[in-house]
Design a protein around this motif. Structure first.
Motif, PDB file in Angstrom:
ATOM      1  N   MET A 153      22.334  30.634  30.635  1.00  0.00           N
ATOM      2  CA  MET A 153      23.577  31.056  31.304  1.00  0.00           C
ATOM      3  C   MET A 153      23.272  32.071  32.389  1.00  0.00           C
ATOM      4  O   MET A 153      22.369  32.884  32.261  1.00  0.00           O
ATOM      5  CB  MET A 153      24.528  31.688  30.271  1.00  0.00           C
ATOM      6  N   ARG A 154      24.070  32.004  33.441  1.00  0.00           N
ATOM      7  CA  ARG A 154      23.897  32.954  34.528  1.00  0.00           C
ATOM      8  C   ARG A 154      24.521  34.279  34.145  1.00  0.00           C
ATOM      9  O   ARG A 154      25.506  34.351  33.420  1.00  0.00           O
ATOM     10  CB  ARG A 154      24.561  32.435  35.814  1.00  0.00           C
ATOM     11  N   PHE A 155      23.972  35.330  34.667  1.00  0.00           N
ATOM     12  CA  PHE A 155      24.505  36.682  34.419  1.00  0.00           C
ATOM     13  C   PHE A 155      25.817  36.854  35.159  1.00  0.00           C
ATOM     14  O   PHE A 155      25.905  36.598  36.353  1.00  0.00           O
ATOM     15  CB  PHE A 155      23.466  37.707  34.900  1.00  0.00           C
ATOM     16  N   GLN A 156      26.858  37.241  34.427  1.00  0.00           N
ATOM     17  CA  GLN A 156      28.139  37.427  35.095  1.00  0.00           C
ATOM     18  C   GLN A 156      28.217  38.826  35.691  1.00  0.00           C
ATOM     19  O   GLN A 156      27.590  39.752  35.228  1.00  0.00           O
ATOM     20  CB  GLN A 156      29.294  37.180  34.116  1.00  0.00           C
TER      21      GLN A 156
ATOM     22  N   VAL B  92      18.169  37.240  34.045  1.00  0.00           N
ATOM     23  CA  VAL B  92      18.114  38.252  35.103  1.00  0.00           C
ATOM     24  C   VAL B  92      17.294  37.706  36.275  1.00  0.00           C
ATOM     25  O   VAL B  92      16.157  37.250  36.091  1.00  0.00           O
ATOM     26  CB  VAL B  92      17.489  39.561  34.588  1.00  0.00           C
ATOM     27  N   THR B  93      17.876  37.766  37.461  1.00  0.00           N
ATOM     28  CA  THR B  93      17.208  37.316  38.678  1.00  0.00           C
ATOM     29  C   THR B  93      17.179  38.458  39.686  1.00  0.00           C
ATOM     30  O   THR B  93      17.762  39.524  39.462  1.00  0.00           O
ATOM     31  CB  THR B  93      17.941  36.107  39.285  1.00  0.00           C
ATOM     32  N   ALA B  94      16.545  38.202  40.822  1.00  0.00           N
ATOM     33  CA  ALA B  94      16.504  39.222  41.877  1.00  0.00           C
ATOM     34  C   ALA B  94      17.912  39.574  42.344  1.00  0.00           C
ATOM     35  O   ALA B  94      18.187  40.714  42.723  1.00  0.00           O
ATOM     36  CB  ALA B  94      15.662  38.717  43.044  1.00  0.00           C
ATOM     37  N   ALA B  95      18.822  38.612  42.259  1.00  0.00           N
ATOM     38  CA  ALA B  95      20.178  38.832  42.757  1.00  0.00           C
ATOM     39  C   ALA B  95      20.966  39.818  41.899  1.00  0.00           C
ATOM     40  O   ALA B  95      21.800  40.567  42.404  1.00  0.00           O
ATOM     41  CB  ALA B  95      20.921  37.494  42.829  1.00  0.00           C
ATOM     42  N   ASN B  96      20.730  39.810  40.597  1.00  0.00           N
ATOM     43  CA  ASN B  96      21.523  40.688  39.736  1.00  0.00           C
ATOM     44  C   ASN B  96      20.682  41.774  39.058  1.00  0.00           C
ATOM     45  O   ASN B  96      21.190  42.540  38.252  1.00  0.00           O
ATOM     46  CB  ASN B  96      22.268  39.870  38.663  1.00  0.00           C
ATOM     47  N   HIS B  97      19.403  41.848  39.420  1.00  0.00           N
ATOM     48  CA  HIS B  97      18.459  42.736  38.743  1.00  0.00           C
ATOM     49  C   HIS B  97      18.905  44.197  38.772  1.00  0.00           C
ATOM     50  O   HIS B  97      19.011  44.860  37.729  1.00  0.00           O
ATOM     51  CB  HIS B  97      17.066  42.572  39.370  1.00  0.00           C
ATOM     52  N   GLU B  98      19.189  44.735  39.936  1.00  0.00           N
ATOM     53  CA  GLU B  98      19.548  46.139  40.066  1.00  0.00           C
ATOM     54  C   GLU B  98      20.856  46.445  39.357  1.00  0.00           C
ATOM     55  O   GLU B  98      21.008  47.485  38.708  1.00  0.00           O
ATOM     56  CB  GLU B  98      19.639  46.538  41.548  1.00  0.00           C
ATOM     57  N   GLU B  99      21.809  45.525  39.446  1.00  0.00           N
ATOM     58  CA  GLU B  99      23.106  45.725  38.808  1.00  0.00           C
ATOM     59  C   GLU B  99      22.975  45.702  37.287  1.00  0.00           C
ATOM     60  O   GLU B  99      23.573  46.512  36.577  1.00  0.00           O
ATOM     61  CB  GLU B  99      24.068  44.628  39.275  1.00  0.00           C
TER      62      GLU B  99
ATOM     63  N   SER C 131      10.005  35.907  40.056  1.00  0.00           N
ATOM     64  CA  SER C 131       8.872  36.671  40.594  1.00  0.00           C
ATOM     65  C   SER C 131       9.339  37.846  41.457  1.00  0.00           C
ATOM     66  O   SER C 131       8.716  38.911  41.462  1.00  0.00           O
ATOM     67  CB  SER C 131       7.948  35.755  41.405  1.00  0.00           C
ATOM     68  N   ALA C 132      10.447  37.659  42.171  1.00  0.00           N
ATOM     69  CA  ALA C 132      10.959  38.744  43.018  1.00  0.00           C
ATOM     70  C   ALA C 132      11.481  39.897  42.166  1.00  0.00           C
ATOM     71  O   ALA C 132      11.263  41.072  42.489  1.00  0.00           O
ATOM     72  CB  ALA C 132      12.063  38.210  43.941  1.00  0.00           C
ATOM     73  N   ALA C 133      12.159  39.578  41.071  1.00  0.00           N
ATOM     74  CA  ALA C 133      12.653  40.618  40.173  1.00  0.00           C
ATOM     75  C   ALA C 133      11.492  41.332  39.487  1.00  0.00           C
ATOM     76  O   ALA C 133      11.511  42.558  39.323  1.00  0.00           O
ATOM     77  CB  ALA C 133      13.589  40.009  39.127  1.00  0.00           C
ATOM     78  N   ILE C 134      10.484  40.562  39.111  1.00  0.00           N
ATOM     79  CA  ILE C 134       9.303  41.148  38.468  1.00  0.00           C
ATOM     80  C   ILE C 134       8.591  42.096  39.426  1.00  0.00           C
ATOM     81  O   ILE C 134       8.171  43.194  39.052  1.00  0.00           O
ATOM     82  CB  ILE C 134       8.363  40.031  37.962  1.00  0.00           C
ATOM     83  N   GLU C 135       8.485  41.681  40.657  1.00  0.00           N
ATOM     84  CA  GLU C 135       7.849  42.528  41.679  1.00  0.00           C
ATOM     85  C   GLU C 135       8.666  43.803  41.890  1.00  0.00           C
ATOM     86  O   GLU C 135       8.116  44.902  42.008  1.00  0.00           O
ATOM     87  CB  GLU C 135       7.720  41.762  42.987  1.00  0.00           C
TER      88      GLU C 135
END
Length: 495
Positions: free
Chosen positions: A1-4, A136-143, A186-190
């Motif tokens: 599931m995608r992170f809401q 968790v992806t780069a798009a929602n990582h910081e949030e 990989s972007a979130a991991i970086e």
């Protein structure tokens, strides 16, 4: 599931405040005619079963309203049932006290175990709405990292390789406590600055980012939950009704700094003791507490003077108290020395006790802390003790029955002791293998034994008498000498 998407708790509460000011309620009223149709289709709903006369329900009401408005943004609904008007509906759902809160998923209930303040309800229900582990992806990582007080993220190259299975099992077990995420992006991991696999705890207090310091691939559920639990407790934080259970469940002693929150030096006192709290992190949990609001708790912890700051350590498991002498000048150095001695096992608990009664004229023996070992651990006697609180309504209702029980065995009180002890005014000694968590609590110790038997039956005189007759080791006929009496007589003859 995608992170809401997440809104911060502060933002949600602000929205709730606006709605409350406008006079609108987002809490759904349920009754027998609409309960099934409204609750069953919902993937997640929180339902409060309440009584209008209940003080706790009245205190919860504005918090519940705020949470309902805030959670509406997440499509999570809150509802309520008036148990005075809908008694049958409440009984059908096993409601025995007010307020009772239950989480429903497609109509299937589970107990709500979260806080009862708006921000706590929001946080708890937000976790319930998420999968146990969020993608968790780069798009929602910081949030996501800032979505709650404690957020745990596994960074991995695969969702199947170790420690992903153990991580998921931990998340399922503790989904009510923390937010869990997994990223293979990989972007979130970086952005996290870690090498896979890695597990990172993000916190909104103390060190904001902590990486699991041991070999990650071999981490077990027990390893992870112990590590996270330790990090979830701040070096020092204010304690209250909302977070007390976190400390109670930690298994560690709790060190209280009682402060008057209105004094200008409040933060100075907290900052001064922080290095001491950091030194003993992992051994003793430190908190500060509002001494004005929780003055009764201070007295219960054997701090009799309204003199602040004051400091006390409590062994939560054994309910033993170690107060720093209020007659001495308070200082962080004194606190550090006190905790050092406690950790080294050099302190003796301070036991509170009422004065020993000059006479025992009542049918029930009035037991106090100073006499506990002497009376209860007398091997020659069967002892049945009621632990009560003066303010307890159930205890007041039991009193005439308990007095009658004392009268019933009055002719054998030399061998069967029916006793009572005001448990809020008398501490149990360390020799006792149990602690009191509710009132009244009834315990029976057979003669010649160190074991205590719990009484869980109904509170009628007949049932209490039958319990004594079943478990007493001494003869209950006053005309039959007890074995102990014969033994004492023989010893006397030999002298």
């Amino acid at each position: 599931m995608r992170f809401q998407s997440f809104l911060s708790t502060a933002s949600l509460l602000a929205l709730a405040g606006i709605a409350a000011a406008e006079g609108d309620s987002d809490v759904i009223d349920l009754n027998p005619s609409n309960f099934q149709s409204l609750v069953s289709p919902e993937p997640l709903m929180l339902v409060e079963f309440f009584a209008p006369w209940c003080g706790h329900c009245k205190a919860l009401a504005p918090e519940y309203e705020q949470a309902a408005t805030a959670l509406k943004e997440k499509n999570i609904k809150l509802a309520k049932v008036n148990c005075v008007d809908e008694a049958d509906l409440c009984q059908a759902h096993g409601v025995q006290g007010y307020p009772t809160l239950k989480v429903f998923r497609q109509g299937e209930p589970t107990d709500y175990t979260g806080p009862r303040k708006a921000d706590g309800i929001i946080s708890y229900m937000t976790k319930q709405a998420l999968p146990a582990v969020t993608d968790v992806t780069a798009a929602n990582h910081e949030e996501f990292k800032k979505a709650d007080k404690v957020v745990v993220v596994l960074y991995a190259s695969s969702t199947d390789a170790a420690p992903a299975p153990e991580f998921s099992a931990t998340a399922n077990k503790h989904r009510d406590d923390y937010l869990f995420g997994l990223s293979t992006d990989s972007a979130a991991i970086e952005a996290a600055g870690v090498s896979t696999p890695a597990i990172v705890v993000y916190r909104q207090f103390d060190e904001p980012q902590t990486e699991y310091p041991y070999p990650v691939a071999s981490a077990t559920v027990k390893d992870l939950e112990d590590w996270i639990k330790e990090l979830a407790i701040p070096i020092i934080d204010e304690v209250g009704a909302e977070n007390y259970q976190t400390y109670a469940q930690s298994g560690k002693p709790l060190a209280y700094l009682f402060l008057d929150p209105s004094v200008e030096k409040r933060q100075e006192y907290i900052d001064a003791i922080r290095p001491v709290a950091a030194k003993f992190k992992g051994k003793v949990n430190f908190v500060w507490i509002d001494a004005i609001k929780f003055g009764d708790h201070a007295r219960a912890l054997n701090l009799p003077e309204q003199k602040w700051p004051a400091f006390v350590i409590q062994d939560l498991e054994k309910q033993l108290k170690y107060p720093l002498d209020q007659n001495e000048e308070y200082s962080p150095a004194a606190v550090e020395h006190w905790v050092d001695q406690y950790v080294d096992g050099k302190l003796q608990p301070q036991l509170k006790s009422q004065p020993i009664p000059e006479t025992q004229d009542e049918p029930v023996f009035n037991l106090v802390g100073k006499q506990f070992d002497e009376v209860v651990f007398d091997d020659s006697k069967d002892v049945f003790v009621e632990f009560y609180a003066s303010w307890c309504g159930h205890c007041k209702r039991l009193k005439p029955t308990w007095d009658s029980l004392g009268e019933k065995f009055g002719d054998v009180k030399d061998r069967v002791v029916i006793a009572k002890m005001e448990a809020t005014e008398n501490d149990l000694p360390p020799s006792v293998p149990f602690r009191i968590s509710g009132f009244p609590t009834l315990k029976f110790k057979p003669a010649g034994s160190k074991e205590f038997l719990d009484y869980d039956g109904d509170r009628s005189l007949e049932s209490l008498v039958a319990f004594v007759e079943e478990h007493a080791k001494n003869p209950l006929d006053p005309n039959t000498p007890s074995q102990n009496a014969s033994h004492e007589h023989r010893e006397h003859d030999e002298l």
